[in-house]
Design a protein around this motif. Structure first.
Motif, PDB file in Angstrom:
ATOM      1  N   TYR A 163      25.619  17.545 -32.488  1.00  0.00           N
ATOM      2  CA  TYR A 163      24.372  18.309 -32.453  1.00  0.00           C
ATOM      3  C   TYR A 163      24.298  19.346 -33.574  1.00  0.00           C
ATOM      4  O   TYR A 163      23.209  19.737 -33.987  1.00  0.00           O
ATOM      5  CB  TYR A 163      24.211  18.970 -31.085  1.00  0.00           C
ATOM      6  CG  TYR A 163      23.888  17.984 -29.993  1.00  0.00           C
ATOM      7  CD1 TYR A 163      22.672  17.317 -29.975  1.00  0.00           C
ATOM      8  CD2 TYR A 163      24.805  17.677 -28.997  1.00  0.00           C
ATOM      9  CE1 TYR A 163      22.368  16.381 -28.995  1.00  0.00           C
ATOM     10  CE2 TYR A 163      24.516  16.755 -28.006  1.00  0.00           C
ATOM     11  CZ  TYR A 163      23.303  16.105 -28.012  1.00  0.00           C
ATOM     12  OH  TYR A 163      22.997  15.178 -27.042  1.00  0.00           O
ATOM     13  N   ALA A 170      18.211  18.039 -31.431  1.00  0.00           N
ATOM     14  CA  ALA A 170      18.206  18.673 -30.105  1.00  0.00           C
ATOM     15  C   ALA A 170      17.408  19.960 -30.064  1.00  0.00           C
ATOM     16  O   ALA A 170      17.775  20.915 -29.383  1.00  0.00           O
ATOM     17  CB  ALA A 170      19.642  18.904 -29.627  1.00  0.00           C
ATOM     18  N   GLY A 178      15.301  15.224 -26.078  1.00  0.00           N
ATOM     19  CA  GLY A 178      16.727  14.992 -26.196  1.00  0.00           C
ATOM     20  C   GLY A 178      17.110  13.555 -25.941  1.00  0.00           C
ATOM     21  O   GLY A 178      16.652  12.644 -26.626  1.00  0.00           O
ATOM     22  N   VAL A 179      17.944  13.332 -24.916  1.00  0.00           N
ATOM     23  CA  VAL A 179      18.514  12.010 -24.692  1.00  0.00           C
ATOM     24  C   VAL A 179      17.441  10.942 -24.451  1.00  0.00           C
ATOM     25  O   VAL A 179      17.597   9.786 -24.857  1.00  0.00           O
ATOM     26  CB  VAL A 179      19.522  12.051 -23.514  1.00  0.00           C
ATOM     27  CG1 VAL A 179      18.848  12.420 -22.200  1.00  0.00           C
ATOM     28  CG2 VAL A 179      20.261  10.729 -23.390  1.00  0.00           C
ATOM     29  N   ASP A 217      19.883  16.819 -21.873  1.00  0.00           N
ATOM     30  CA  ASP A 217      21.038  15.972 -22.179  1.00  0.00           C
ATOM     31  C   ASP A 217      21.567  15.281 -20.928  1.00  0.00           C
ATOM     32  O   ASP A 217      22.610  14.622 -20.970  1.00  0.00           O
ATOM     33  CB  ASP A 217      22.152  16.765 -22.873  1.00  0.00           C
ATOM     34  CG  ASP A 217      22.671  17.947 -22.055  1.00  0.00           C
ATOM     35  OD1 ASP A 217      22.168  18.160 -20.931  1.00  0.00           O
ATOM     36  OD2 ASP A 217      23.576  18.648 -22.551  1.00  0.00           O
ATOM     37  N   SER A 236      22.748  10.267 -19.920  1.00  0.00           N
ATOM     38  CA  SER A 236      23.390  11.526 -20.282  1.00  0.00           C
ATOM     39  C   SER A 236      24.116  11.365 -21.611  1.00  0.00           C
ATOM     40  O   SER A 236      24.583  10.275 -21.948  1.00  0.00           O
ATOM     41  CB  SER A 236      24.393  11.929 -19.200  1.00  0.00           C
ATOM     42  OG  SER A 236      25.174  13.033 -19.611  1.00  0.00           O
ATOM     43  N   THR A 237      24.214  12.472 -22.367  1.00  0.00           N
ATOM     44  CA  THR A 237      25.063  12.498 -23.554  1.00  0.00           C
ATOM     45  C   THR A 237      26.312  13.343 -23.314  1.00  0.00           C
ATOM     46  O   THR A 237      27.056  13.624 -24.250  1.00  0.00           O
ATOM     47  CB  THR A 237      24.309  13.061 -24.775  1.00  0.00           C
ATOM     48  OG1 THR A 237      23.815  14.373 -24.461  1.00  0.00           O
ATOM     49  CG2 THR A 237      23.161  12.165 -25.179  1.00  0.00           C
TER      50      THR A 237
END
Length: 385
Positions: A163, A170, A178-179, A217, A236-237
């Motif tokens: 990131y 992000a 985001g994700v 995330d 999810s990251t």
């Protein structure tokens, strides 16, 4: 025209990937004719090869050196650069997402419709992967009426270093999400390509749950289709080792895609009809367990790129038009919007409502990361007045 002179704007991870196979001659009747990036050092390797380079994409678009462009920049530039390219006579392919938000996609589509002779394509390469083509065939011909969809895709693990690698990453201002908007766009494209868009959704998204970021995330989302089918999408990251399991249930069985295997458990009878006619309260339909073989595509991106070139030169139908990018953008936007307002949202979503909410998030951002790609600022001011 016997050969397409192609320009690429944006030399980050995906832009460099495209230049790699183009320079290797993997795409017939096409040459990498120019590249553009706001970060000057990224251009040096191409200058050394004698390829024209441009720090400002608007100069490349107007240079006369290219017939077509691939937009592989940070998200908010997809709309503005796509519009500029189309208005200046270029065939245009946009990397995912087609735009950062639905309202921008609508603006881009309006311009594309004004230029019908120019090829307008999207890079949605999962549509040519045999596993999803076979899955689509199973859904259409074997699975019966769709009942339930579950996709857990949490193997996107990213570190803080990831990131920190770009000031736009992000952030509401640089990425718009985001994700969902970044990592999961192709899965959301597959979800709506295979099952159609849901009629309503409820998102539960955690902002900066695992990282020092302002966007989501970690997400758990509920989806409902017009026929009553339901689904859950989880991503999810921040989870390791993570899972990638796609499960679809219909009245004629269950199909699972996981660990590079596609398995189909087929009911010998439609479960609804069986339930209505069985004399036993605990009986179940007999099943067949089948593993569906599939090949892999060595470079799905190159397949889409060759199709783009063939569409320009021969009129070959596109495997993924730019317009096909709307479904995934809408899902990414509406799932996040639903979470932020804590409400179930019907589709199609109100694009202006999300645009208003996103502008509020940008204005109230506490991170205030400096966006290193200054084109984001310049083009946003130029085109979104």
């Amino acid at each position: 025209m016997s050969k397409v002179r192609l320009g690429i704007v944006g030399l980050g991870n995906i832009g460099k990937f495209h230049t790699g196979y183009l320079l290797e001659g993997k795409i017939s009747r096409c040459e990498l004719a120019a590249v553009s990036d706001a970060y000057a050092p990224s251009l040096e390797a191409f200058k050394a090869k004698g390829i024209p380079t441009f720090e400002k994409c608007e100069d490349m678009i107007r240079s006369g050196k290219i017939d077509a462009i691939v937009v592989a920049t940070p998200h908010f530039l997809h709309t503005t650069l796509g519009i500029d390219a189309l208005q200046n006579g270029l065939h245009t392919m946009i990397e995912k997402p087609i735009s950062a938000q639905k309202a921008d996609a609508e603006r881009l589509f309006a311009v594309a419709k004004e230029h019908p002779k120019q090829v307008f394509a999207g890079m949605f390469q999962m549509r040519v992967e045999p596993r999803y083509i076979k899955l689509r065939k199973l859904i259409a011909e074997e699975l019966g009426q769709l009942v339930r969809v579950n996709w857990i895709i949490t193997d996107w693990f990213r570190t803080e270093a990831y990131y920190a690698s770009g000031g736009w990453r992000a952030t509401w201002k640089g990425e718009g999400g985001g994700v969902l908007l970044n990592q999961c766009l192709h899965q959301l494209d597959m979800l709506q390509w295979l099952c159609g868009l849901p009629s309503k959704v409820r998102g539960f998204c955690q902002l900066g749950q695992f990282h020092d970021i302002e966007v989501e995330d970690s997400v758990t989302c509920y989806l409902e289709w017009a026929n009553g089918a339901t689904g859950v999408f989880i991503s999810s990251t921040g989870e390791a080792p993570g899972t990638n399991r796609f499960e679809l249930v219909g009245t004629r069985g269950k199909v699972v895609l996981e660990n590079n295997k596609l398995t189909f458990t087929r009911n010998d009878a439609d479960m609804i009809e069986f339930s209505k006619t069985s004399k036993s309260g605990f009986a179940k339909p007999d099943v067949w367990n089948v593993e569906i073989p599939f090949d892999t595509v060595a470079n799905a991106h190159a397949v889409l790129m060759q199709n783009f070139v063939d569409a320009i030169l021969d009129g070959t139908p596109l495997l993924a038009t730019g317009y096909d990018g709307m479904g995934s953008v809408e899902l990414a936007n509406v799932l996040l919007y639903s979470s932020l307002i804590s409400q179930t949202v019907d589709l199609p979503m109100d694009s202006k409502a999300w645009e208003t909410k996103l502008n509020e998030l940008i204005a109230n951002s506490k991170h205030q990361k400096k966006v290193v790609q200054t084109q984001v600022e310049d083009f946003t001011k130029s085109f979104r007045k």
